[in-house]
Motif scaffolding. Sequence first.
Motif, PDB file in Angstrom:
ATOM      1  N   ILE A  67     -79.187  12.931  28.046  1.00 12.87           N
ATOM      2  CA  ILE A  67     -80.223  12.044  27.521  1.00 12.87           C
ATOM      3  C   ILE A  67     -81.451  12.804  27.029  1.00 12.87           C
ATOM      4  CG2 ILE A  67     -81.323  11.487  29.746  1.00 12.87           C
ATOM      5  CD1 ILE A  67     -81.691   8.619  28.595  1.00 12.87           C
ATOM      6  N   PRO A  68     -81.929  13.852  27.736  1.00 10.33           N
ATOM      7  CA  PRO A  68     -83.062  14.579  27.153  1.00 10.33           C
ATOM      8  C   PRO A  68     -82.693  15.256  25.846  1.00 10.33           C
ATOM      9  CG  PRO A  68     -82.297  15.665  29.161  1.00 10.33           C
ATOM     10  CD  PRO A  68     -81.602  14.341  29.086  1.00 10.33           C
ATOM     11  N   ALA A  69     -81.445  15.710  25.708  1.00  4.36           N
ATOM     12  CA  ALA A  69     -81.023  16.325  24.450  1.00  4.36           C
ATOM     13  C   ALA A  69     -81.080  15.306  23.318  1.00  4.36           C
ATOM     14  CB  ALA A  69     -79.614  16.899  24.584  1.00  4.36           C
ATOM     15  N   MET A  70     -80.568  14.103  23.564  1.00  3.15           N
ATOM     16  CA  MET A  70     -80.569  13.089  22.519  1.00  3.15           C
ATOM     17  C   MET A  70     -81.976  12.552  22.259  1.00  3.15           C
ATOM     18  SD  MET A  70     -77.563  13.399  21.664  1.00  3.15           S
ATOM     19  CE  MET A  70     -77.934  12.380  20.251  1.00  3.15           C
ATOM     20  N   VAL A  71     -82.792  12.449  23.307  1.00  4.89           N
ATOM     21  CA  VAL A  71     -84.193  12.052  23.110  1.00  4.89           C
ATOM     22  C   VAL A  71     -84.908  13.096  22.254  1.00  4.89           C
ATOM     23  CG1 VAL A  71     -86.417  11.775  24.289  1.00  4.89           C
ATOM     24  CG2 VAL A  71     -84.402  10.600  25.164  1.00  4.89           C
ATOM     25  N   ASP A  72     -84.623  14.374  22.506  1.00  4.68           N
ATOM     26  CA  ASP A  72     -85.233  15.423  21.705  1.00  4.68           C
ATOM     27  C   ASP A  72     -84.775  15.347  20.250  1.00  4.68           C
ATOM     28  OD1 ASP A  72     -86.569  16.328  23.906  1.00  4.68           O
ATOM     29  OD2 ASP A  72     -85.246  18.020  24.304  1.00  4.68           O
ATOM     30  N   PHE A  73     -83.504  15.002  20.027  1.00  2.60           N
ATOM     31  CA  PHE A  73     -83.020  14.831  18.651  1.00  2.60           C
ATOM     32  C   PHE A  73     -83.769  13.695  17.968  1.00  2.60           C
ATOM     33  CE2 PHE A  73     -79.820  17.904  18.982  1.00  2.60           C
ATOM     34  CZ  PHE A  73     -79.145  17.997  17.774  1.00  2.60           C
ATOM     35  N   ALA A  74     -83.937  12.586  18.693  1.00  3.50           N
ATOM     36  CA  ALA A  74     -84.671  11.455  18.124  1.00  3.50           C
ATOM     37  C   ALA A  74     -86.115  11.838  17.844  1.00  3.50           C
ATOM     38  CB  ALA A  74     -84.608  10.274  19.088  1.00  3.50           C
ATOM     39  N   ALA A  75     -86.723  12.597  18.772  1.00  2.00           N
ATOM     40  CA  ALA A  75     -88.100  13.052  18.579  1.00  2.00           C
ATOM     41  C   ALA A  75     -88.182  14.046  17.427  1.00  2.00           C
ATOM     42  CB  ALA A  75     -88.624  13.683  19.870  1.00  2.00           C
ATOM     43  N   MET A  76     -87.147  14.877  17.277  1.00  5.31           N
ATOM     44  CA  MET A  76     -87.132  15.845  16.185  1.00  5.31           C
ATOM     45  C   MET A  76     -87.095  15.143  14.831  1.00  5.31           C
ATOM     46  SD  MET A  76     -84.506  19.041  15.565  1.00  5.31           S
ATOM     47  CE  MET A  76     -84.649  19.596  17.264  1.00  5.31           C
ATOM     48  N   ARG A  77     -86.322  14.057  14.751  1.00  4.09           N
ATOM     49  CA  ARG A  77     -86.311  13.272  13.512  1.00  4.09           C
ATOM     50  C   ARG A  77     -87.717  12.769  13.192  1.00  4.09           C
ATOM     51  NH1 ARG A  77     -81.193   9.445  12.002  1.00  4.09           N
ATOM     52  NH2 ARG A  77     -79.733  11.160  11.571  1.00  4.09           N
ATOM     53  N   GLU A  78     -88.394  12.292  14.230  1.00  3.18           N
ATOM     54  CA  GLU A  78     -89.758  11.785  14.067  1.00  3.18           C
ATOM     55  C   GLU A  78     -90.681  12.895  13.571  1.00  3.18           C
ATOM     56  OE1 GLU A  78     -91.903   8.074  14.906  1.00  3.18           O
ATOM     57  OE2 GLU A  78     -89.894   8.541  15.583  1.00  3.18           O
ATOM     58  N   ALA A  79     -90.593  14.083  14.206  1.00  5.70           N
ATOM     59  CA  ALA A  79     -91.465  15.208  13.856  1.00  5.70           C
ATOM     60  C   ALA A  79     -91.187  15.714  12.440  1.00  5.70           C
ATOM     61  CB  ALA A  79     -91.282  16.340  14.867  1.00  5.70           C
ATOM     62  N   VAL A  80     -89.907  15.788  12.079  1.00  9.56           N
ATOM     63  CA  VAL A  80     -89.550  16.255  10.732  1.00  9.56           C
ATOM     64  C   VAL A  80     -90.070  15.275   9.683  1.00  9.56           C
ATOM     65  CG1 VAL A  80     -87.586  16.616   9.175  1.00  9.56           C
ATOM     66  CG2 VAL A  80     -87.567  17.629  11.452  1.00  9.56           C
ATOM     67  N   ARG A  81     -89.944  13.961   9.974  1.00 11.88           N
ATOM     68  CA  ARG A  81     -90.473  12.952   9.054  1.00 11.88           C
ATOM     69  C   ARG A  81     -91.992  13.107   8.897  1.00 11.88           C
ATOM     70  NH1 ARG A  81     -91.599   7.358   9.872  1.00 11.88           N
ATOM     71  NH2 ARG A  81     -92.661   8.148  11.748  1.00 11.88           N
ATOM     72  N   ASN A  82     -92.687  13.303  10.039  1.00 11.16           N
ATOM     73  CA  ASN A  82     -94.144  13.439  10.002  1.00 11.16           C
ATOM     74  C   ASN A  82     -94.594  14.693   9.269  1.00 11.16           C
ATOM     75  OD1 ASN A  82     -94.319  11.079  11.489  1.00 11.16           O
ATOM     76  ND2 ASN A  82     -94.572  12.125  13.461  1.00 11.16           N
ATOM     77  N   GLY A  87     -65.205  28.200  27.934  1.00 15.92           N
ATOM     78  CA  GLY A  87     -66.336  27.287  27.980  1.00 15.92           C
ATOM     79  C   GLY A  87     -67.200  27.545  29.183  1.00 15.92           C
ATOM     80  N   TRP A  88     -68.467  27.266  29.051  1.00 12.30           N
ATOM     81  CA  TRP A  88     -69.386  27.422  30.172  1.00 12.30           C
ATOM     82  C   TRP A  88     -70.618  26.554  29.952  1.00 12.30           C
ATOM     83  CZ3 TRP A  88     -68.644  31.252  26.504  1.00 12.30           C
ATOM     84  CH2 TRP A  88     -69.752  31.735  25.805  1.00 12.30           C
ATOM     85  N   GLY A  89     -71.403  26.421  30.998  1.00 13.53           N
ATOM     86  CA  GLY A  89     -72.596  25.590  30.934  1.00 13.53           C
ATOM     87  C   GLY A  89     -73.801  26.370  30.464  1.00 13.53           C
ATOM     88  N   VAL A  90     -74.576  25.755  29.598  1.00  8.10           N
ATOM     89  CA  VAL A  90     -75.829  26.331  29.150  1.00  8.10           C
ATOM     90  C   VAL A  90     -76.911  25.266  29.313  1.00  8.10           C
ATOM     91  CG1 VAL A  90     -74.739  27.915  27.521  1.00  8.10           C
ATOM     92  CG2 VAL A  90     -75.428  25.649  26.744  1.00  8.10           C
ATOM     93  N   GLY A  91     -78.136  25.615  29.091  1.00  8.29           N
ATOM     94  CA  GLY A  91     -79.220  24.657  29.220  1.00  8.29           C
ATOM     95  C   GLY A  91     -79.211  23.649  28.083  1.00  8.29           C
ATOM     96  N   GLY A  92     -79.849  22.511  28.329  1.00  6.46           N
ATOM     97  CA  GLY A  92     -79.931  21.500  27.286  1.00  6.46           C
ATOM     98  C   GLY A  92     -80.627  22.015  26.047  1.00  6.46           C
ATOM     99  N   ILE A  93     -81.556  22.931  26.241  1.00  6.97           N
ATOM    100  CA  ILE A  93     -82.303  23.479  25.107  1.00  6.97           C
ATOM    101  C   ILE A  93     -81.378  24.293  24.211  1.00  6.97           C
ATOM    102  CG2 ILE A  93     -84.239  24.948  24.465  1.00  6.97           C
ATOM    103  CD1 ILE A  93     -85.373  24.265  27.326  1.00  6.97           C
ATOM    104  N   GLU A  94     -80.565  25.174  24.814  1.00 10.83           N
ATOM    105  CA  GLU A  94     -79.625  25.973  24.022  1.00 10.83           C
ATOM    106  C   GLU A  94     -78.540  25.099  23.414  1.00 10.83           C
ATOM    107  OE1 GLU A  94     -80.670  26.465  27.221  1.00 10.83           O
ATOM    108  OE2 GLU A  94     -79.846  28.373  27.914  1.00 10.83           O
TER     109      GLU A  94
END
Length: 960
Positions: free
Chosen positions: A89-104, A290-297
Amino acid sequence: PGSPYQPVIEALGNYPQKKFYNVSKLGGAKYDTLPYSIRVLFESSIRNCDGFLVKETDAMNILDWKTKQTNVEVPFCPARVVLQDFTGIPAMVDFAAMREAVRNAGGDPVKVNPACPTDLTVDHSLQIDFSKCAIQNAPNPGGGDSQKPMAKLSPLKAQPRKLPCRGQTGCKGPCSAGDSSRNSGQFSAQIENTPLLCPFHLQPVPEPETVLKNQELEFGRNRERLQFFKWSSKVFKNISVIPPETGMAHQVNLEYLSRVVFDVKDFLYPDSVVGTDSHTTMVNGLGILGWGVGGIETEAVMLGMPVTLTLPEVAGCELTGTASPLATSIDIVLSITKQLRQADVAGKFVEFFGSGVSQLSVADRTTIANMCPEYGAILSFFPVDNVTLKHLKHTGFDEAKLEVMEAYLKAVKLFRNDESSSREPEYSQVVQISLSSIIPYVSGPKRSQDRVAVNNMKSDFQACLNEKSGVKGFQIAVEKQNDIVPVQYEGNEYKLSHGCIVIAAVISCTNNCNPSVMLAAGLLAKKAVEAGLVVKPYIRTSLSPGSGMVTHYLSSSGVLPYLSKLGFEVVGYGCSTCVGNTAPLPEAIRNAIKQGEIIACGVLSGTKNFEGRLCDCVRANYLASPPLVVAYAIAGTVRIDFETEPLGTGFNGKSIYLRDIWPTRRELHTVEEECVISSMFKELKEKMEKGNKRWNSLETPESTLFPWDSKSTYIRCPSFFDKLAKEPVSPQPIENAHVLLYLGDSVTTDHISPAGSIARSSAAAKYLTNKGLTPREFNSYGARRGNDAVMTRGTFANIKLLNKFIGKPAPKTIHFPSGQTLDVFEAAELYQKEGIPVIILAGKKYGLGSSRDWAAKGPFLLGVKAVLAESYEKVHKSQLIGIGIAPLQFLPGENPSTLGLTGREQFSILFPPELSPGMTLDIKTSTGKVFSVIALFENDMEITLYKYGGSLNFVARRFL
C-alpha cells in the motif's frame, strides 16, 4: 530490443517458433563453472543490455564472477514484482502521489505506470477477531465517509467446543447431514475460495462462523484500502491485484504467480522476481531467482530501473543423508538456519546441491528457501530439476508448456540433473549439512535463531527463568518460579504458572506451507481426539491457512473436524498471529498473568517470535512445527518432557504420551498422495481469477489522479515529493544534531516501525482519537501504512524499544533542550519546530528482521538525517539510502562506549562535495571530540540516490 547480444538469439530445438538468448554458448567454459543463480543474473544482463542502465561491462563482470565477486556492482532487471498489501500500500500510495507531483510540476501523470509486471496480493490485513475463546463486536472502519456494514453483528459468548455433525453413524464431520440448524442461520454461505467437504458424506459444509465473521470484518475495517487497491488495478497499467481471502503473498506467489520460465510472444527467459516482503525468497525453491527488497527499491524496479547489488559470493550448501522420521520441515529449516548462520552467509547467495537435494520435495525446498532472511543470506536457490517438474505437473501446469520449459532450461544449462556426469559449479565456499543429524527443535523464547531441542525444552525454559533479563532470560526469583495463580474462566477454575500456554496458532505460513507438516498437525489432532485429549478453553487457538488449498486438503483428508474439536478452527486466510494481529486474551486470563507476573507462552508455527509481538502480556513465544503446536496446546505448558511425561489423561483415565499420537511418516505420505492432487491447484487458480463477491461489488473512482479524502485515516498523500529536484545537489552538512535515540544491538524493523496493534497510549492513538475514532476502530499499523501521519507517529512506538536514555523498555526519549521525557514522535516534532536535526546512535545489526520501508520512511519524516551504528542489516541500510538518510558506521572496534560518547552531545557531520563509496567522514561533537566513521555507500548509484534525496525523487524526475 536494442541489446548488442541479439546475434546469440536462437530457435529452441524442436520448437523453432520459440526464441531465446543462448547465453551458454556466449559464455563458453566460464559459464559452465558459474553457480546456477549467477547464470540467471548473466542471462538477465545479456537480455536487458542497453548501454545505459545495463552495460556490456556489467554482463562481462557477471561472467567473470569467479574473480569479480564482491568487487563490482552489477544491475539486475527482474522479470516481475510481487507486493503484499501491508508493504504494497505505501508503494501504491507513493505511485498515486508521484502522479500528483508530476502533474504539479508540469509533466503528464498518465505516464506514471509500472514498467515491470506487478502483482499485489491483499493478504496481510487479516486480524483474528473471532476464535473459539471470544467473538468480538465488529468495529467501524473509520475515516472518510462513515461506513458501518457490520454494525448489526452483536457480541456472542464463547460456546463449548463440539462436533456439530450428527448424521450417519460414524460421521464425525461438521457437515449438514442430520443437522438442519446449521443450514438455517446466517452462516449458511459456502466458503467462496475453499469448498469444504465432509470426509464421510462428501457433501458441502456450511462455512465456519469464524471464517465468515473475520472476512466480513476484513472488508468492513479495510474498505478504504481495498477501494484504493481496486482503483490502482484499474488505473495503472501492468498492475494486477489478487483480492482478499485468496491467500498470503508468499503462497500465492508460489502456487499461482510463478512462471518458472516466461514466454512472452514466443520469447523465453527465466522467471525472476523481487518483492516488498523478505519472504519473497520462498520461490527460490521452484528454481526462480527472487528476494525481498525495500518498498522504495521495488518502486524503482516497477518503473524500469534495475536492482543494483554487489556481485555476491555464492555459498554452496551440500545436503547429504536422510532426515529422521520425527523431523518435520520446520526442524530441517531451523537446523539449516542455524548452520548457515554459523557459516556466515550473510549478504551472500546460497545455492543447494548434493544427494540430499533430490530427497526434498518442492514444499521442503520452499520452506528452507523462505527462511534465508533469518540467516542473513540474500537468497537460497534450488535449481530446477526432475522433482520440480513433477511438482509443476501436479499443480496443473500445461504438459506442452512443461516440455518447452524443460527444453529451454537444458539449452541454457539451468536444469540440474543428479544423473548427469557434469561437474558441480564452483562456489565461494561449501557448507556441508547432513540431514541425518537433524532432530526436532523449537525456537525461542524471543528470537527465531535461538533453537531448543524438544527433548531439552523443559530444562531450557527453567534456565530462561533463572537467566538475567536479555535475549533469552526472564530473571525470575527462585522462590517465585513455582508460583501458581488460580483463575476462574467459564465457570471453572484453572491454574496458571510460569510456562503456561495461552496462545497456540497453527499457521500454514511461509515456513509451513509444506502439506506434510500441516497434515501431521491434523492427524495428530485426530489421534488426540480419539484418545480423549482436550485443550483448555482459555488458550487462544487458531488455524490460519496460507491459502484455500491448505483448507481443502485438511478438509478432504478428514482431519479438519478434529482440529476444530481441539479449538483450531479456520479463522481466515492471510497473515495474522505472527504479525501481531491477535485479538486480546480473555480479561480474566490477562489479569491473572499480570497480577501473578507469570511468564506466559505462545506457541506458533510462524516465522516471527519477537518479545511482545503476539500479545503484550505474553513474554515467551516459541516457533514450532504445526504438530508440536497442537501437542503443546494439549499439554498446556512448555514445562514438559514429552519422553517421560504424558500430554494428558484420555478415556478411562489412561495417560497419553506424545509417541502414542504422533503420526508416522508412512501415514503422512499416504494421506499426501490421496489429498494433495492437481485438481486442488486448478480449482484454486480458477477461484483466484474470479475473485469474490465482496471484492467484485466494490465501487471505485475512475479518475486518472486519486481523489484524496481529507477525512481519511487510511489513505493520505505523503510529503516525499514536496522538494522534487530536477538536478542533484551536494550533500548538505548535518550541524549540531541531537541524538533522538541511543539504542543497543539487534534493533529490529519491528522496534522501528511496528506492524501490530496500535497501543491506546501511543502518539498514533492520540492522532486517531482526535480524528473521532474509538480504540476498537484503530486497526493495526500495518493496515494504516497508507497514512504517513499514523506511521510517523508509530515510528519507534514499540513497547519493547530499549532506549538507553530511558533505561527501560518504553517508546520514550529525552528532548534535551527542555529536559522533558516524551513520546519519540513528540520529541522529534519539537526538534523539527526548533530547526534542530537529529541522528540515531545504535549498536550491531541495526534494522534486523523483515524488510519494511516505513522503518526508513518513518525516521525520515521524524527528521532523522543519519544513523550511526556498529553494523546494519543490508536491506535496511539500502532503504535508509533510498529515502535520503545517511547510514554511517563506526570504525572496526569502536562504538559509543569506547569513544566515551554519552549520546547527550550534539554532533556535526560535514560531507565533501563529491562522495565516493566507502569513504571515511569526520564527526565533531559539542564537547570537542572528533572521530571518524565510514559512510556506507556501496556504489555510485547509491550516492546518486542520496544526492537526489532518495530513489523516489530520482525516479519521479524522469517524467518531468
